[in-house]
Design an enzyme around this catalytic site. Structure first.
Site, PDB file in Angstrom:
ATOM      1  N   HIS A  86      42.797  55.900  37.469  1.00  0.00           N
ATOM      2  CA  HIS A  86      42.377  55.541  36.375  1.00  0.00           C
ATOM      3  C   HIS A  86      41.144  54.680  36.286  1.00  0.00           C
ATOM      4  CE1 HIS A  86      46.227  55.379  33.628  1.00  0.00           C
ATOM      5  NE2 HIS A  86      46.198  56.394  34.336  1.00  0.00           N
ATOM      6  N   TYR A 134      46.846  46.506  27.650  1.00  0.00           N
ATOM      7  CA  TYR A 134      47.277  45.154  27.774  1.00  0.00           C
ATOM      8  C   TYR A 134      46.923  44.346  26.257  1.00  0.00           C
ATOM      9  CZ  TYR A 134      47.398  45.469  32.888  1.00  0.00           C
ATOM     10  OH  TYR A 134      47.354  45.860  34.074  1.00  0.00           O
ATOM     11  N   PRO A 190      52.899  39.616  36.675  1.00  0.00           N
ATOM     12  CA  PRO A 190      52.605  40.980  36.839  1.00  0.00           C
ATOM     13  C   PRO A 190      51.388  41.419  36.096  1.00  0.00           C
ATOM     14  CG  PRO A 190      54.471  40.870  35.763  1.00  0.00           C
ATOM     15  CD  PRO A 190      54.189  39.615  36.164  1.00  0.00           C
ATOM     16  N   LYS A 202      48.899  42.653  40.823  1.00  0.00           N
ATOM     17  CA  LYS A 202      48.266  42.284  42.012  1.00  0.00           C
ATOM     18  C   LYS A 202      49.476  42.075  43.117  1.00  0.00           C
ATOM     19  CE  LYS A 202      44.342  41.983  40.984  1.00  0.00           C
ATOM     20  NZ  LYS A 202      43.446  42.988  41.372  1.00  0.00           N
ATOM     21  N   TYR A 219      40.205  42.974  38.749  1.00  0.00           N
ATOM     22  CA  TYR A 219      41.160  44.158  38.654  1.00  0.00           C
ATOM     23  C   TYR A 219      41.314  45.356  39.605  1.00  0.00           C
ATOM     24  CZ  TYR A 219      44.760  46.885  36.076  1.00  0.00           C
ATOM     25  OH  TYR A 219      45.864  47.501  35.703  1.00  0.00           O
TER      26      TYR A 219
HETATM   27  C1  PHB Z   1      53.660  48.960  35.527  1.00  0.00           C
HETATM   28  O1  PHB Z   1      53.254  50.137  35.214  1.00  0.00           O
HETATM   29  O2  PHB Z   1      54.746  48.693  35.699  1.00  0.00           O
HETATM   30  C2  PHB Z   1      52.565  47.685  35.442  1.00  0.00           C
HETATM   31  C3  PHB Z   1      51.423  48.249  35.114  1.00  0.00           C
HETATM   32  C4  PHB Z   1      50.159  47.192  35.228  1.00  0.00           C
HETATM   33  C5  PHB Z   1      50.665  45.685  35.399  1.00  0.00           C
HETATM   34  C6  PHB Z   1      52.054  45.327  35.500  1.00  0.00           C
HETATM   35  C7  PHB Z   1      53.115  46.470  35.585  1.00  0.00           C
HETATM   36  O3  PHB Z   1      49.778  44.752  35.084  1.00  0.00           O
END
Ligand code: PHB
Ligand code: APR
Length: 389
Positions: free
Chosen positions: A72, A200, A292, A296, A384
């Site tokens: 990605h 997000y 989450p 990280k 990130y």
């Molecule tokens: C996930 O795919 O479970 C996931 C991806 C990004 C995040 C948190 C969880 O920041």
């Protein structure tokens, strides 16, 4: 029994560390209190930074990740109708890899068996002893018999609830913690993702995240109050909430379907200092937890393990103590920067009713600034993809 290093915990941190030490000819035994199937059943995040990708490649365990993982080059921040693209590749020269932590753990487990890395599952009563001496040992119970493992060092890779951090006297360490006033309700479904990259989203109703495991398996989250119960969230209610929070474009493309996993998890920021006491070293969730939001958790376990494996190899191969003597401060320098990023993105993207209308306007103003500033998007992008080791 005697070994160079006992590792407590066979999650990603313990397994990665075990492989790195074993490959260097250092004798290792990993103790795990759950079964291998149970460890694999845990649903965790799925975004790998360069540090994790590089570690798996260094161990020649990256083939399936490169084949099945999704590279990605960016992700989106959404607020209402607006999508702000964070172009990781253009801003940092790096991408991230979407590949479930379960798959990372599976690759590490499969290789442990084929490479002769000793992992003892379903042990009980693990206890650490004499960690301040140069001859620490671990006792545990397995198949109804008590065992003792003598070692030169112990690596506590046993997660937030494991015994290793607890073995450090209160007077010898300090914990820093922030509990967030909400949780994430996560849903896993065998439906195609609603977008090619992660979204997000912040919304007056709360945060939402659109993620994925593959192009046929999606992972979504919605922010919920800690008082919420899973039984009050049938799949349809989750899909409706996701449509509202992720905005019209994502909603338009969203495919819904039955959940194959559903759970509510609390969010916390946590750091324990130092990450070493005597001849016990902590790595991964045993030493720190991140919300989450910044993806990280696994990647911090990877950087801890990269530092710790190099330090232990330098001790056993060259008799040098400088790596182990600086491990805690080196690892914590990166941990705190990742804690800051995870905390700041959590504070930006979630609803905090106690913050009032002014707090909400500050979030909207910051997103407005990010949308118009390459510098602001670069700050987000470089955190990130992961800061250099
Ligand atoms: C996930 O795919 O479970 C996931 C991806 C990004 C995040 C948190 C969880 O920041
Ligand atoms: N004895 C032996 N093993 C134990 C004990 C114990 N008393 N207590 C816990 N463990 C094991 C757990 O069963 C688990 O398999 O230690 C392992 C710790 O693994 P994780 O919790 O996955 O932590 P870590 O390896 O540091 O990986 C961090 O995992 O939890 C996620 O979000 C986190 O992505 C991050 C990653």
């Amino acid at each position: 029994m005697k070994t160079d290093v006992v590792i407590v915990g066979a999650g990603p941190a313990g397994l990665m560390l075990g492989h790195l030490l074993h490959r260097a000819g250092i004798s290792v035994v990993i103790l795990e209190n759950k079964s291998a199937d149970y460890v694999l059943s845990r649903i965790r995040a799925g975004v790998l930074e360069k540090v994790t990708i590089d570690l798996l490649d260094e161990l020649d365990l990256g083939a399936r990740m490169h084949k099945e993982g999704l590279a990605h080059k960016g992700f989106f921040l959404a607020d209402g109708d607006r999508l702000i693209h964070i172009d990781l590749q253009a801003l940092t020269g790096h991408a991230v890899m979407v590949y479930g932590q379960t798959e990372v753990t599976r690759d590490l487990m499969d290789a442990a068996a084929s490479r002769g890395l000793e992992v003892i599952y379903e042990v009980e009563n693990v206890a650490l002893h004499d960690i301040e001496s140069d001859a620490p040992h671990v006792t545990f119970r397995k198949d109804g018999a008590d065992h003792r493992l003598d070692a030169r060092f112990i690596a506590g890779c046993d997660g937030f609830h494991g015994p290793s951090r607890q073995a450090i006297p209160d007077s010898a360490g300090k914990a820093y913690e922030k509990i967030y006033p909400f949780g994430w309700l996560g849903i896993l479904a065998d439906v195609p993702p609603c977008a090619d990259e992660l979204i997000y989203a912040t919304h007056d109703r709360g945060f939402a995240l659109a993620s994925m495991r593959s192009m046929t398996r999606s992972r979504y989250y919605v922010q919920v109050d800690l008082s919420e119960r899973l039984e009050d969230w049938p799949d349809e209610r989750i899909w409706d909430e996701l449509r509202l929070r992720l905005g019209p474009e994502a909603s338009e493309r969203m495919t819904t379907g039955p959940s194959i996993e559903k759970s509510i998890a609390p969010l916390r920021s946590f750091v324990f200092e130092p990450m070493r006491h005597g001849n016990l070293f902590l790595a991964g969730d045993a030493a720190h937890i991140v919300p989450p939001t910044g993806a990280k958790g696994l990647n911090l376990a990877s950087s801890d393990v990269a530092y710790l494996s190099r330090a232990l190899i330098r001790f056993f191969k060259d008799g040098r103590r400088d790596g182990i003597d600086t491990y805690s401060q080196t690892a914590l320098a990166r941990v705190w920067k990742s804690e800051r990023f995870s905390w700041s993105l959590t504070m930006l993207m979630h609803r905090f009713p106690e913050g009032g209308d002014f707090g909400r306007r500050m979030q909207i103003a910051e997103l407005e600034y990010i949308a118009g500033s390459t510098a602001a998007r670069t700050v987000i992008a470089e955190n990130y993809v992961g800061l250099p080791l």
